[in-house]
Design a protein around this motif. Sequence first.
Motif, short mmCIF file in Angstrom:
data_model
loop_
_atom_site.label_atom_id
_atom_site.label_comp_id
_atom_site.label_asym_id
_atom_site.label_seq_id
_atom_site.Cartn_x
_atom_site.Cartn_y
_atom_site.Cartn_z
N VAL A 155 0.84 -1.21 0.00
CA VAL A 155 0.00 0.00 0.00
C VAL A 155 0.87 1.26 0.00
O VAL A 155 0.64 2.20 -0.77
N LEU A 156 1.90 1.26 0.84
CA LEU A 156 2.78 2.44 0.89
C LEU A 156 3.56 2.60 -0.41
O LEU A 156 3.80 3.73 -0.85
N MET A 157 3.93 1.50 -1.02
CA MET A 157 4.68 1.58 -2.28
C MET A 157 3.81 2.17 -3.39
O MET A 157 4.29 2.98 -4.20
N VAL A 158 2.56 1.78 -3.44
CA VAL A 158 1.66 2.35 -4.45
C VAL A 158 1.47 3.85 -4.21
O VAL A 158 1.52 4.65 -5.16
N LEU A 159 1.26 4.24 -2.96
CA LEU A 159 1.10 5.67 -2.65
C LEU A 159 2.37 6.45 -2.99
O LEU A 159 2.29 7.56 -3.54
N TRP A 160 3.52 5.88 -2.66
CA TRP A 160 4.77 6.58 -2.98
C TRP A 160 4.95 6.72 -4.48
O TRP A 160 5.41 7.77 -4.97
N THR A 161 4.61 5.70 -5.24
CA THR A 161 4.74 5.77 -6.70
C THR A 161 3.86 6.87 -7.28
O THR A 161 4.29 7.63 -8.16
N VAL A 162 2.64 6.99 -6.77
CA VAL A 162 1.73 8.04 -7.27
C VAL A 162 2.29 9.41 -6.96
O VAL A 162 2.36 10.30 -7.83
N ARG A 163 2.73 9.63 -5.72
CA ARG A 163 3.28 10.94 -5.35
C ARG A 163 4.59 11.22 -6.08
O ARG A 163 4.82 12.36 -6.53
N ALA A 164 5.44 10.22 -6.22
CA ALA A 164 6.71 10.44 -6.90
C ALA A 164 6.50 10.74 -8.38
O ALA A 164 7.21 11.57 -8.96
N ALA A 165 5.53 10.08 -9.02
CA ALA A 165 5.24 10.37 -10.43
C ALA A 165 4.75 11.81 -10.60
O ALA A 165 5.14 12.51 -11.54
N GLN A 166 3.88 12.27 -9.69
CA GLN A 166 3.42 13.65 -9.78
C GLN A 166 4.55 14.63 -9.52
O GLN A 166 4.67 15.66 -10.21
N ALA A 167 5.40 14.33 -8.54
CA ALA A 167 6.53 15.21 -8.25
C ALA A 167 7.52 15.24 -9.41
O ALA A 167 8.08 16.30 -9.73
N ALA A 168 7.74 14.11 -10.06
CA ALA A 168 8.65 14.08 -11.21
C ALA A 168 8.08 14.89 -12.37
O ALA A 168 8.82 15.58 -13.08
N GLY A 169 6.76 14.83 -12.57
CA GLY A 169 6.15 15.64 -13.62
C GLY A 169 6.30 17.13 -13.35
O GLY A 169 6.58 17.91 -14.26
N GLU A 170 6.11 17.54 -12.10
CA GLU A 170 6.29 18.95 -11.78
C GLU A 170 7.76 19.36 -11.87
O GLU A 170 8.07 20.49 -12.26
N HIS A 171 8.66 18.45 -11.52
CA HIS A 171 10.09 18.76 -11.59
C HIS A 171 10.52 18.99 -13.04
O HIS A 171 11.31 19.90 -13.33
N ALA A 172 10.01 18.16 -13.95
CA ALA A 172 10.36 18.31 -15.37
C ALA A 172 9.39 19.21 -16.12
O ALA A 172 9.56 19.40 -17.33
N GLN A 173 8.35 19.73 -15.42
CA GLN A 173 7.35 20.60 -16.03
C GLN A 173 6.66 19.91 -17.21
O GLN A 173 6.46 20.47 -18.28
N VAL A 174 6.31 18.66 -16.99
CA VAL A 174 5.57 17.88 -17.98
C VAL A 174 4.40 17.20 -17.26
O VAL A 174 4.35 17.14 -16.03
N ARG A 175 3.49 16.69 -18.06
CA ARG A 175 2.35 15.98 -17.52
C ARG A 175 2.68 14.50 -17.46
O ARG A 175 3.20 13.94 -18.42
N PRO A 176 2.43 13.82 -16.31
CA PRO A 176 2.73 12.38 -16.24
C PRO A 176 2.00 11.60 -17.31
O PRO A 176 0.86 11.91 -17.67
#
Length: 319
Positions: A155-176
């Motif tokens: 459960v924590l791994m799925v939540l971390w993946t969702v948050r990390a994907a959103q953070a990576a999109g904002e970091h690169a200024q792209v849409r996941p």
Amino acid sequence: MGPPCPRCGRQAPAGGGPFCPFCGRYLAALRWVAEPPPSATPPRQVPPRARYTGPPRYRLLPRWGFPLGPWTPSDPEPERPDPLVGARTILGSLVPLLWATAAVALLAAGAEVWRYVLLLASRDGALRAETVAASDALVASAGTVAPILTVVVGVLMVLWTVRAAQAAGEHAQVRPSRSTRMIVLGWLVPGLNLSVPGSVLAEIEHSAIGLPAERRPRPSRQVLVWWALWAASAVLTAVVLLWSLRTGVQARADGVVLHAVLDLLAAVTAGVTARLVLRLTRLLAPAAPRRREVLLRVGSASTAPEQPKGLSAPTVSTA
């Protein structure tokens, strides 16, 4: 001239008296005012002025007044939580639980190996009841704790993946490339969970490093190793579940071996996962480099002509 007569309207001459010389009307204006007797109303008492004793003091905090804090509009827009903060918050619980899962899985693998050794020893003679009971208790304990930890970590791994994907999109200024729903389904649906998690982690790594968005993500060696371990664990889990449906002494003995291999593979996968999520989170939020000045040597006065005579110029290096 006197006032005009209210009856005949003629102007009476001045000094003619209080009566009209023409019609005899009393010329003085009459106004009746009704006043209560002095005994009917008590005299108005003015309260004495109180002595000033300073500003007001309250025993309890008053409930009136303006609320504390800056002014906010009546309908403020809901603040969107920072996905990077969410990923780092989840990481604080995910990494210790991953290492705990690896330790319990190693314990379960050892318990299965011990059971298999006892099975081999039972072919030549009877075993002690205490030894068999201890082995069964160790297998049952590890087999109960390990699945519980696996579910919590999942459960924590799925939540971390969702948050990390959103953070990576904002970091690169792209849409996941994948929505939250697709990421969750990619982790849970059999078949999809062999490819989607690895692809998502590769995209997170690609965006965290700062590579161009139009370039196809190429996962690093660590991501590839984790991907292979994850796929092997998922496939071996399905094999063990199907193998448990078989009956017979040899099938049970082979099942013990499969359980031991699965537990060992799960321990390795949990350890690699802990190191991978920690690395990806640090790529998304790199720590500021710490620099300090170290005195290497003290030069002579001739090496620093701008210094006053008699003073030496120290050599300072930044480490």
